[in-house]
Design a protein around this motif. Sequence first.
Motif, mmCIF file in Angstrom:
data_model
loop_
_atom_site.group_PDB
_atom_site.id
_atom_site.type_symbol
_atom_site.label_atom_id
_atom_site.label_comp_id
_atom_site.label_asym_id
_atom_site.label_seq_id
_atom_site.Cartn_x
_atom_site.Cartn_y
_atom_site.Cartn_z
ATOM 1 N N ASP A 45 0.718 -1.309 -0.095
ATOM 2 C CA ASP A 45 -0.068 -0.039 0.054
ATOM 3 C C ASP A 45 1.014 1.509 0.143
ATOM 4 O OD1 ASP A 45 1.023 -0.418 2.626
ATOM 5 O OD2 ASP A 45 -0.723 0.330 3.474
ATOM 6 N N ARG A 46 2.218 1.094 0.303
ATOM 7 C CA ARG A 46 3.059 2.223 0.270
ATOM 8 C C ARG A 46 4.036 2.246 -0.886
ATOM 9 N NH1 ARG A 46 5.671 4.171 5.666
ATOM 10 N NH2 ARG A 46 5.741 6.351 4.066
ATOM 11 N N PHE A 47 4.085 1.214 -1.748
ATOM 12 C CA PHE A 47 5.252 0.931 -2.715
ATOM 13 C C PHE A 47 5.513 1.976 -3.486
ATOM 14 C CE2 PHE A 47 6.930 -0.459 -6.807
ATOM 15 C CZ PHE A 47 7.904 -1.117 -6.328
ATOM 16 N N THR A 48 4.488 2.655 -4.214
ATOM 17 C CA THR A 48 4.519 3.552 -5.047
ATOM 18 C C THR A 48 5.225 4.812 -4.437
ATOM 19 O OG1 THR A 48 2.733 2.824 -6.544
ATOM 20 C CG2 THR A 48 3.540 5.363 -6.636
ATOM 21 N N GLU A 49 4.741 5.141 -3.091
ATOM 22 C CA GLU A 49 5.247 6.337 -2.321
ATOM 23 C C GLU A 49 6.647 6.099 -2.060
ATOM 24 O OE1 GLU A 49 4.884 7.921 2.144
ATOM 25 O OE2 GLU A 49 3.719 6.322 1.465
ATOM 26 N N LEU A 50 7.149 4.956 -1.679
ATOM 27 C CA LEU A 50 8.381 4.660 -1.033
ATOM 28 C C LEU A 50 9.234 4.614 -1.992
ATOM 29 C CD1 LEU A 50 7.577 2.601 1.905
ATOM 30 C CD2 LEU A 50 8.148 5.030 2.018
ATOM 31 N N PHE A 51 8.960 3.944 -3.288
ATOM 32 C CA PHE A 51 9.934 3.811 -4.361
ATOM 33 C C PHE A 51 10.105 5.030 -5.174
ATOM 34 C CE2 PHE A 51 11.294 2.925 -8.770
ATOM 35 C CZ PHE A 51 12.394 2.164 -8.427
ATOM 36 N N GLN A 109 10.367 7.956 -3.375
ATOM 37 C CA GLN A 109 11.424 8.382 -2.525
ATOM 38 C C GLN A 109 12.912 7.874 -2.842
ATOM 39 O OE1 GLN A 109 11.214 10.679 0.056
ATOM 40 N NE2 GLN A 109 9.170 11.207 -0.832
ATOM 41 N N MET A 110 13.010 6.470 -3.127
ATOM 42 C CA MET A 110 14.143 5.880 -3.581
ATOM 43 C C MET A 110 14.895 6.557 -4.580
ATOM 44 S SD MET A 110 13.449 2.047 -2.507
ATOM 45 C CE MET A 110 15.287 1.628 -2.046
ATOM 46 N N LYS A 111 13.894 7.280 -5.532
ATOM 47 C CA LYS A 111 14.681 7.730 -6.832
ATOM 48 C C LYS A 111 15.024 9.263 -6.561
ATOM 49 C CE LYS A 111 11.088 6.805 -9.451
ATOM 50 N NZ LYS A 111 10.434 6.722 -10.807
ATOM 51 N N ARG A 112 14.799 9.692 -5.372
ATOM 52 C CA ARG A 112 15.201 10.998 -5.238
ATOM 53 C C ARG A 112 16.620 11.590 -5.409
ATOM 54 N NH1 ARG A 112 12.353 13.429 0.002
ATOM 55 N NH2 ARG A 112 13.468 15.254 -0.709
ATOM 56 N N ASN A 113 17.399 10.806 -4.992
ATOM 57 C CA ASN A 113 18.883 10.751 -4.845
ATOM 58 C C ASN A 113 19.437 10.849 -6.110
ATOM 59 O OD1 ASN A 113 20.559 12.092 -2.714
ATOM 60 N ND2 ASN A 113 21.534 10.186 -2.510
ATOM 61 N N PRO A 114 20.298 11.730 -6.749
ATOM 62 C CA PRO A 114 20.942 11.316 -7.877
ATOM 63 C C PRO A 114 21.874 10.261 -7.889
ATOM 64 C CG PRO A 114 21.195 13.662 -7.073
ATOM 65 C CD PRO A 114 20.775 12.761 -6.010
ATOM 66 N N HIS A 115 21.897 9.491 -8.919
ATOM 67 C CA HIS A 115 22.720 8.304 -8.993
ATOM 68 C C HIS A 115 24.265 8.437 -8.793
ATOM 69 C CE1 HIS A 115 19.572 6.542 -12.142
ATOM 70 N NE2 HIS A 115 19.178 6.330 -10.900
ATOM 71 N N ALA A 116 24.643 9.503 -9.170
ATOM 72 C CA ALA A 116 26.321 9.862 -8.700
ATOM 73 C C ALA A 116 26.218 9.900 -7.346
ATOM 74 C CB ALA A 116 26.387 11.090 -9.573
ATOM 75 N N ALA A 117 25.521 10.311 -6.448
ATOM 76 C CA ALA A 117 25.590 10.476 -4.984
ATOM 77 C C ALA A 117 25.502 8.871 -4.499
ATOM 78 C CB ALA A 117 24.459 11.407 -4.391
ATOM 79 N N ASN A 118 24.534 8.373 -4.917
ATOM 80 C CA ASN A 118 24.148 7.091 -4.559
ATOM 81 C C ASN A 118 25.658 6.192 -4.703
ATOM 82 O OD1 ASN A 118 21.768 7.314 -3.352
ATOM 83 N ND2 ASN A 118 20.629 6.798 -5.294
#
Length: 278
Positions: free
Chosen positions: A174-180, A182-191
């Motif tokens: 029930d929170r997958f869309t919301e939480l995923f 969030q996981m895309k907010r950080n730039p790939h370079a930072a991750n």
Amino acid sequence: MTTTQHPPLRRREQSGWAIIENAPDTVRHRVLLLPGLFCTAEFYTAMLADPALADAGVLAMGADPPGFAGRPVPSGFDYSIERYAAMVEDFAAQEAVGLIVGHSYFANVGIEIAARGRYPGRLLLLSPSFSRDDEEHDLISLDEAGHVPVLGTLVWLGIDPTLKKGMRDRLPSDRFTELFAQMKRNPHAANRHLVAGFFDHLRRHGELASRLAGTDNVVWVGRGDRDEVGFTAQEQATIEAAPHVTLKTIPGAAHFSITDEPHEVDELILELLTLHPA
């Protein structure tokens, strides 16, 4: 039957950090909640909204430090575990935090904080990795690819579909869309820098159970009873023999205990605060 109404969660910024916090009527304890790799403070909102914390006078702060949730980092920042440990120590002192809760990546930062001995409070470390071999194969492969210039760039550019598939059965439906999102907010370079710094730390120390065992801080290590991160018999024995470290199992939880069983994690916080007052 009457129910107690609790204020909505508050949001603020402080010293480059983004904070989501509850609002207890009386503050007896101040607790800092730090996210896992690729995650954000939003992963803590179910815990923050739990009235058990506010009723006990716990001001709980879910936090996105610089380098998380797309937040900029200071000039020359090296994304090392040691640098994050120092950053968290400074923030905890500024906010008068008596308990630091770290999930996954920040549980490993918590091990470094405990080993340094500069933070006077307590720590609850949720699913840390005590060695490189404990980590999940996909993350190890991502680190290895990241050290190959062209291959690493291609892998990181295409990580979102892979990450989405991997998280599908690990986050609440029930929170997958919301939480995923969030996981895309950080730039790939930072991750990519975060992953490299994390594994550099593991390679440098080899294993961290004995490093944590020597702490004088009160530390609880919490793991889900079906946690995907490895935990060897030797690591368990080292932790269980440590005088100031306690191992706790979170029933019904996998690695993402903070979203699998948020109330159970809140109960651990309250138990730790009660048994080991400041």
